[in-house]
Design a protein around this motif. Structure first.
Motif, PDB file in Angstrom:
ATOM      1  N   ASP A  75     -15.543   9.720  -3.649  1.00 22.30           N
ATOM      2  CA  ASP A  75     -14.658   8.563  -3.603  1.00 22.30           C
ATOM      3  C   ASP A  75     -14.281   8.155  -5.020  1.00 22.30           C
ATOM      4  N   GLN A  76     -13.061   7.710  -5.151  1.00 21.99           N
ATOM      5  CA  GLN A  76     -12.542   7.338  -6.459  1.00 21.99           C
ATOM      6  C   GLN A  76     -12.844   5.867  -6.693  1.00 21.99           C
ATOM      7  N   GLN A  77     -13.832   5.574  -7.530  1.00 19.92           N
ATOM      8  CA  GLN A  77     -14.219   4.183  -7.743  1.00 19.92           C
ATOM      9  C   GLN A  77     -13.273   3.468  -8.701  1.00 19.92           C
ATOM     10  N   VAL A  78     -12.596   4.228  -9.537  1.00 15.03           N
ATOM     11  CA  VAL A  78     -11.651   3.653 -10.497  1.00 15.03           C
ATOM     12  C   VAL A  78     -10.317   4.356 -10.295  1.00 15.03           C
ATOM     13  N   LYS A  79      -9.277   3.575 -10.010  1.00 14.39           N
ATOM     14  CA  LYS A  79      -7.997   4.166  -9.664  1.00 14.39           C
ATOM     15  C   LYS A  79      -6.882   3.678 -10.577  1.00 14.39           C
ATOM     16  N   GLN A  80      -6.096   4.618 -11.046  1.00 12.97           N
ATOM     17  CA  GLN A  80      -4.866   4.288 -11.754  1.00 12.97           C
ATOM     18  C   GLN A  80      -3.742   4.899 -10.927  1.00 12.97           C
ATOM     19  N   ASN A  81      -3.024   4.041 -10.216  1.00 11.16           N
ATOM     20  CA  ASN A  81      -2.072   4.523  -9.222  1.00 11.16           C
ATOM     21  C   ASN A  81      -0.732   4.958  -9.793  1.00 11.16           C
ATOM     22  N   SER A  82      -0.483   4.600 -11.066  1.00 16.02           N
ATOM     23  CA  SER A  82       0.779   5.009 -11.672  1.00 16.02           C
ATOM     24  C   SER A  82       0.517   6.159 -12.633  1.00 16.02           C
ATOM     25  N   PRO A  83       0.950   7.354 -12.309  1.00 18.62           N
ATOM     26  CA  PRO A  83       0.702   8.478 -13.205  1.00 18.62           C
ATOM     27  C   PRO A  83       1.519   8.413 -14.489  1.00 18.62           C
ATOM     28  N   SER A  84       2.639   7.693 -14.464  1.00 26.06           N
ATOM     29  CA  SER A  84       3.458   7.628 -15.669  1.00 26.06           C
ATOM     30  C   SER A  84       4.218   6.310 -15.723  1.00 26.06           C
ATOM     31  N   LEU A  85       4.621   5.964 -16.964  1.00 25.66           N
ATOM     32  CA  LEU A  85       5.330   4.712 -17.201  1.00 25.66           C
ATOM     33  C   LEU A  85       6.208   4.896 -18.426  1.00 25.66           C
ATOM     34  N   GLY A 102       9.535  -2.126 -28.275  1.00 27.41           N
ATOM     35  CA  GLY A 102       9.628  -3.566 -28.467  1.00 27.41           C
ATOM     36  C   GLY A 102       9.341  -4.380 -27.220  1.00 27.41           C
ATOM     37  N   ARG A 103       9.389  -3.728 -26.054  1.00 29.12           N
ATOM     38  CA  ARG A 103       9.120  -4.445 -24.806  1.00 29.12           C
ATOM     39  C   ARG A 103       7.634  -4.382 -24.496  1.00 29.12           C
ATOM     40  N   ILE A 104       7.238  -5.044 -23.417  1.00 35.71           N
ATOM     41  CA  ILE A 104       5.838  -5.045 -23.010  1.00 35.71           C
ATOM     42  C   ILE A 104       5.541  -3.840 -22.121  1.00 35.71           C
ATOM     43  N   SER A 105       4.381  -3.213 -22.363  1.00 31.26           N
ATOM     44  CA  SER A 105       3.878  -2.165 -21.476  1.00 31.26           C
ATOM     45  C   SER A 105       2.706  -2.763 -20.706  1.00 31.26           C
ATOM     46  N   ILE A 106       2.694  -2.569 -19.394  1.00 36.81           N
ATOM     47  CA  ILE A 106       1.600  -3.056 -18.556  1.00 36.81           C
ATOM     48  C   ILE A 106       1.042  -1.883 -17.773  1.00 36.81           C
ATOM     49  N   LEU A 107      -0.221  -1.569 -18.041  1.00 38.99           N
ATOM     50  CA  LEU A 107      -0.891  -0.484 -17.336  1.00 38.99           C
ATOM     51  C   LEU A 107      -1.947  -1.099 -16.433  1.00 38.99           C
ATOM     52  N   ASN A 108      -2.020  -0.586 -15.218  1.00 40.99           N
ATOM     53  CA  ASN A 108      -2.888  -1.191 -14.209  1.00 40.99           C
ATOM     54  C   ASN A 108      -4.012  -0.283 -13.766  1.00 40.99           C
ATOM     55  N   CYS A 109      -5.074  -0.902 -13.295  1.00 43.57           N
ATOM     56  CA  CYS A 109      -6.271  -0.177 -12.878  1.00 43.57           C
ATOM     57  C   CYS A 109      -6.964  -0.984 -11.791  1.00 43.57           C
ATOM     58  N   ASP A 110      -7.389  -0.325 -10.735  1.00 41.55           N
ATOM     59  CA  ASP A 110      -8.139  -0.970  -9.656  1.00 41.55           C
ATOM     60  C   ASP A 110      -9.497  -0.305  -9.522  1.00 41.55           C
ATOM     61  N   TYR A 111     -10.480  -1.067  -9.103  1.00 45.64           N
ATOM     62  CA  TYR A 111     -11.811  -0.506  -8.932  1.00 45.64           C
ATOM     63  C   TYR A 111     -12.424  -1.018  -7.643  1.00 45.64           C
ATOM     64  N   THR A 112     -13.483  -0.334  -7.210  1.00 48.19           N
ATOM     65  CA  THR A 112     -14.085  -0.695  -5.927  1.00 48.19           C
ATOM     66  C   THR A 112     -15.518  -1.203  -6.061  1.00 48.19           C
ATOM     67  N   ASN A 113     -16.194  -0.855  -7.159  1.00 45.81           N
ATOM     68  CA  ASN A 113     -17.606  -1.181  -7.307  1.00 45.81           C
ATOM     69  C   ASN A 113     -17.770  -2.531  -8.017  1.00 45.81           C
ATOM     70  N   SER A 114     -18.297  -3.506  -7.321  1.00 43.99           N
ATOM     71  CA  SER A 114     -18.446  -4.835  -7.912  1.00 43.99           C
ATOM     72  C   SER A 114     -19.608  -4.913  -8.910  1.00 43.99           C
ATOM     73  N   ILE A 135     -17.263   5.634 -15.410  1.00 47.84           N
ATOM     74  CA  ILE A 135     -16.385   6.221 -14.409  1.00 47.84           C
ATOM     75  C   ILE A 135     -14.947   6.035 -14.891  1.00 47.84           C
ATOM     76  N   PHE A 136     -14.227   7.135 -14.997  1.00 50.07           N
ATOM     77  CA  PHE A 136     -12.867   7.095 -15.525  1.00 50.07           C
ATOM     78  C   PHE A 136     -11.840   7.197 -14.405  1.00 50.07           C
ATOM     79  N   GLY A 137     -10.698   6.553 -14.622  1.00 51.02           N
ATOM     80  CA  GLY A 137      -9.549   6.748 -13.766  1.00 51.02           C
ATOM     81  C   GLY A 137      -8.838   8.045 -14.135  1.00 51.02           C
ATOM     82  N   THR A 138      -7.748   8.320 -13.440  1.00 45.34           N
ATOM     83  CA  THR A 138      -7.040   9.584 -13.637  1.00 45.34           C
ATOM     84  C   THR A 138      -6.003   9.530 -14.755  1.00 45.34           C
TER      85      THR A 138
END
Lengths: 116, 113
Positions: free
Chosen positions: B1-11, B16-28, B102-105
């Motif tokens: 199971d993937q405990q750490v997920k990065q759902n966007s493979p590219s951005l 000069g603009r803002i970059s926002i990278l997201n990450c979700d996890y399951t293990n509290s 634990i690393f995301g993808t």
């Protein structure tokens, strides 16, 4: 100050052959990690050493993989025999002793292994 | 199971603009969260971390936000620069003495000049 040194940088072997990777961590770092990174994935821990003791080798495929860190400094990771699925980048990292507060991991450049 | 997920493979983001990278996890039980940056043919380099007891950590152009209730963290880069183009990995550390990372993808960020 030198960073984490790994050699070789690239290795191409045929399946069933043995292969070894070497890592020299940053001086003074007690903790040493070996990771495997498959294409398009993040690094996955294979083994963690605290000095010369392997404290977490739960992810190491022990039937064909072995590692050692004699004298608690440099380390060697070996695969024997290699399989096609072992093709990946093998990363070594080191940090000050793992503890309750976070100590930054420093990664080496990795060894890219290709098994034909 | 993937405990750490990065759902966007590219951005892709304009310079000069803002970059926002997201990450979700399951293990509290994760106690630290980290972001690493990786250039081709190099190992990952540490960028910024946040303890699970914090909700924000800032270091220059980089800010990490942690939303524990949503099990979500994000990395903000403001302003984005072409040199920020790299693959960004989110990672989480298990606490309680195990100290396993634990690393995301990864998310490949491209900053357009």
């Amino acid at each position: 100050e030198a960073g984490v040194v790994q050699s070789p940088r690239y290795k191409i072997i045929e399946k069933k052959q043995p292969v070894a990777f070497w890592c020299n961590p940053i001086s003074g770092h007690n903790t040493l990690y070996w990771y495997r990174q498959n294409l398009g994935q993040g690094p996955e821990l294979l083994i963690r050493y605290e000095n010369e003791e392997a404290v977490d080798d739960s992810q190491l495929p022990k039937d064909r993989f072995s590692a050692e860190r004699l004298k608690g400094v440099d380390s060697t990771l070996k695969i024997q025999p290699a399989e096609l699925g072992d093709s990946a980048v093998y990363l070594c990292a080191s940090s000050l002793r793992a503890g309750s507060s976070y100590n930054e991991q420093f990664f080496g450049p990795g060894t890219r292994l290709t098994v034909l | 199971d993937q405990q750490v997920k990065q759902n966007s493979p590219s951005l892709s983001v304009q310079e000069g603009r803002i970059s926002i990278l997201n990450c979700d996890y399951t293990n509290s039980m994760f106690d630290y969260f980290l972001w690493y940056k990786k250039y081709p043919a190099e190992g990952p380099t540490f960028l910024i971390s946040i303890s699970s007891i914090k909700d924000k950590n800032e270091d220059g152009r980089f800010t990490v936000f942690l939303n524990k209730s949503a099990k979500h963290l994000s990395l903000h880069i403001v302003p984005s620069q072409p040199g920020d183009s790299a693959v960004y990995f989110c990672a989480a550390r298990t606490g309680s003495g195990t100290y396993k990372y634990i690393f995301g993808t990864g998310t490949r960020l491209k900053v357009l000049a």
